[in-house]
Design a protein around this motif. Structure first.
Motif, PDB file in Angstrom:
ATOM      1  N   ILE A  33      34.393 -11.317 -66.214  1.00 33.20           N
ATOM      2  CA  ILE A  33      32.998 -10.965 -66.008  1.00 33.20           C
ATOM      3  C   ILE A  33      32.868  -9.605 -65.357  1.00 33.20           C
ATOM      4  CG2 ILE A  33      32.340 -13.389 -65.845  1.00 33.20           C
ATOM      5  CD1 ILE A  33      31.944 -12.953 -62.808  1.00 33.20           C
ATOM      6  N   GLY A  34      31.682  -9.013 -65.506  1.00 32.31           N
ATOM      7  CA  GLY A  34      31.354  -7.771 -64.828  1.00 32.31           C
ATOM      8  C   GLY A  34      30.586  -8.049 -63.552  1.00 32.31           C
ATOM      9  N   GLU A  35      30.067  -6.996 -62.952  1.00 35.28           N
ATOM     10  CA  GLU A  35      29.450  -7.106 -61.623  1.00 35.28           C
ATOM     11  C   GLU A  35      27.953  -7.401 -61.652  1.00 35.28           C
ATOM     12  OE1 GLU A  35      31.281  -4.076 -58.644  1.00 35.28           O
ATOM     13  OE2 GLU A  35      31.177  -3.101 -60.610  1.00 35.28           O
ATOM     14  N   ALA A  36      27.385  -7.579 -62.832  1.00 37.33           N
ATOM     15  CA  ALA A  36      25.944  -7.807 -62.946  1.00 37.33           C
ATOM     16  C   ALA A  36      25.152  -6.672 -62.309  1.00 37.33           C
ATOM     17  CB  ALA A  36      25.555  -9.147 -62.324  1.00 37.33           C
ATOM     18  N   GLY A  37      25.678  -5.468 -62.408  1.00 33.66           N
ATOM     19  CA  GLY A  37      24.991  -4.295 -61.863  1.00 33.66           C
ATOM     20  C   GLY A  37      25.590  -3.752 -60.591  1.00 33.66           C
ATOM     21  N   GLY A  38      26.315  -4.597 -59.874  1.00 35.82           N
ATOM     22  CA  GLY A  38      27.027  -4.132 -58.689  1.00 35.82           C
ATOM     23  C   GLY A  38      26.158  -3.467 -57.640  1.00 35.82           C
ATOM     24  N   ARG A  39      26.661  -2.404 -57.065  1.00 37.39           N
ATOM     25  CA  ARG A  39      25.998  -1.720 -55.955  1.00 37.39           C
ATOM     26  C   ARG A  39      24.584  -1.282 -56.302  1.00 37.39           C
ATOM     27  NH1 ARG A  39      24.722   3.202 -54.262  1.00 37.39           N
ATOM     28  NH2 ARG A  39      25.422   4.089 -56.232  1.00 37.39           N
ATOM     29  N   GLN A  40      24.420  -0.727 -57.487  1.00 35.16           N
ATOM     30  CA  GLN A  40      23.105  -0.188 -57.846  1.00 35.16           C
ATOM     31  C   GLN A  40      22.052  -1.275 -58.032  1.00 35.16           C
ATOM     32  OE1 GLN A  40      23.785   2.400 -61.230  1.00 35.16           O
ATOM     33  NE2 GLN A  40      24.276   4.119 -59.908  1.00 35.16           N
ATOM     34  N   MET A  41      22.488  -2.529 -58.186  1.00 34.19           N
ATOM     35  CA  MET A  41      21.551  -3.642 -58.338  1.00 34.19           C
ATOM     36  C   MET A  41      21.554  -4.556 -57.117  1.00 34.19           C
ATOM     37  SD  MET A  41      20.206  -2.972 -61.269  1.00 34.19           S
ATOM     38  CE  MET A  41      19.406  -4.468 -61.842  1.00 34.19           C
ATOM     39  N   GLY A  42      22.135  -4.073 -56.026  1.00 31.47           N
ATOM     40  CA  GLY A  42      22.119  -4.861 -54.802  1.00 31.47           C
ATOM     41  C   GLY A  42      23.134  -5.985 -54.764  1.00 31.47           C
ATOM     42  N   TYR A  43      24.247  -5.831 -55.492  1.00 28.55           N
ATOM     43  CA  TYR A  43      25.330  -6.814 -55.511  1.00 28.55           C
ATOM     44  C   TYR A  43      24.831  -8.234 -55.832  1.00 28.55           C
ATOM     45  CZ  TYR A  43      27.611  -2.973 -53.039  1.00 28.55           C
ATOM     46  OH  TYR A  43      28.093  -1.734 -52.680  1.00 28.55           O
ATOM     47  N   PRO A  44      24.286  -8.431 -57.017  1.00 37.15           N
ATOM     48  CA  PRO A  44      23.730  -9.760 -57.350  1.00 37.15           C
ATOM     49  C   PRO A  44      24.753 -10.885 -57.344  1.00 37.15           C
ATOM     50  CG  PRO A  44      23.764  -8.316 -59.273  1.00 37.15           C
ATOM     51  CD  PRO A  44      24.068  -7.457 -58.096  1.00 37.15           C
ATOM     52  N   LEU A  45      26.027 -10.589 -57.635  1.00 33.96           N
ATOM     53  CA  LEU A  45      27.024 -11.656 -57.645  1.00 33.96           C
ATOM     54  C   LEU A  45      27.294 -12.217 -56.252  1.00 33.96           C
ATOM     55  CD1 LEU A  45      29.828 -10.694 -60.203  1.00 33.96           C
ATOM     56  CD2 LEU A  45      27.997 -12.370 -60.443  1.00 33.96           C
ATOM     57  N   ASN A  46      26.779 -11.565 -55.233  1.00 34.61           N
ATOM     58  CA  ASN A  46      26.937 -12.073 -53.873  1.00 34.61           C
ATOM     59  C   ASN A  46      25.730 -12.874 -53.401  1.00 34.61           C
ATOM     60  OD1 ASN A  46      28.580  -9.308 -54.049  1.00 34.61           O
ATOM     61  ND2 ASN A  46      29.606 -10.641 -52.583  1.00 34.61           N
ATOM     62  N   HIS A  47      24.763 -13.053 -54.303  1.00 35.25           N
ATOM     63  CA  HIS A  47      23.580 -13.833 -53.967  1.00 35.25           C
ATOM     64  C   HIS A  47      23.873 -15.312 -54.227  1.00 35.25           C
ATOM     65  CE1 HIS A  47      19.499 -15.448 -54.133  1.00 35.25           C
ATOM     66  NE2 HIS A  47      19.088 -14.346 -53.533  1.00 35.25           N
TER      67      HIS A  47
END
Length: 275
Positions: A33-47
């Motif tokens: 999987i990818g980061e779902a936008g990562g830093r620029q999207m506010g780290y959604p995978l950490n929600h």
């Protein structure tokens, strides 16, 4: 030999839980999987809610979340900047967030793309050393993907205290003009290869920034030769297609991306003698 066949999330025109479901319907064993936008999207995978949906979907469809690719480190180029600089700190935070997400989602591997120049080599190694400390604390493996030469990648791996492996991409050396994939496979050996990215393309598309692919074995990327090289070192484990099933020249907009992915999966299984 035991093989498992997966697909990179970004090989599909959809992402997240929908990509997980479609990957299973196509017959794959797992997904990177990818980061779902990562830093620029506010780290959604950490929600928490996002994590619950990913976990529940993977369990529902019995698809393994094999690895997390921290693609923003490459697209933003933050690994090339020193610790303490703004972009260098972005790299550190992306690494921290990535390992945290993997730990929560029970993802065993973090993939980090590193293509240092002589000028940025020490910065990249410093960030990778930091990643190795995170990996040790969390029990997660690091796989480094590189489009560089065998010598540069070996130098990169040799500069780290931890036993880090490589994500071997069989097209990158040809596409980037940095060597021969079969020679790199032999050079790394099975002990240093974490897992594979397989894709194919035409020679006229062998250029940096070009994502267009063709079905495995129908291009100039030496798919069959790479399979033989992998068999020669007794490689076994995970094989991930990174072909782009929604982009030309493979898909002109009229093809069914699921049919294309399934055809490649059949090619992978046949190549590695699994029907």
């Amino acid at each position: 030999m035991e093989y498992f066949f997966g697909i990179c999330e970004w090989s599909l025109p959809v992402s997240g839980p929908l990509a997980i479901r479609l990957a299973k319907e196509a017959g794959f064993d797992g997904m990177q999987i990818g980061e779902a936008g990562g830093r620029q999207m506010g780290y959604p995978l950490n929600h928490k809610s996002v994590q619950e949906i990913y976990r529940e979907t993977a369990q529902q469809y019995d698809l393994k979340l094999h690895s997390l690719n921290l693609g923003a480190l490459l697209s933003e180029g933050t690994m090339n900047y020193a610790e303490g600089t703004t972009k260098g700190e972005w790299a550190r935070k992306s690494l921290v967030k990535g390992f945290e997400a993997c730990r929560t989602l029970d993802i065993p591997i973090v993939v980090i793309t590193a293509d240092p120049t002589e000028a940025t080599f020490d910065h990249v190694v410093s960030h990778l050393d930091f990643a190795c400390r995170l990996a040790k604390d969390s029990g997660i493996e690091i796989a480094i993907e590189s489009g560089g030469t065998l010598e540069m990648t070996e130098r990169l791996l040799g500069g780290l205290d931890s036993d880090v492996k490589t994500c071997m991409d069989i097209l990158n050396p040809f596409r980037f003009g940095t060597g021969n994939a079969q020679e790199q496979i032999a050079g790394f050996g099975k002990e240093k290869i974490s897992h594979l990215h397989v894709k194919d393309s035409k020679r006229e598309l062998f250029q940096r920034g070009q994502r267009g692919c063709v079905l495995l074995g129908e291009g100039d990327g030496g798919f069959a030769e790479s399979v033989e090289a992998l068999k020669a070192i007794d490689y076994e484990g995970w094989i991930m297609t990174e072909n782009y099933y929604y982009l030309p020249p493979m898909n002109d907009g009229d093809e069914d991306f699921m049919d294309l992915a399934i055809r490649d999966l059949m090619t992978m299984r046949k190549a590695f003698r699994q029907d």
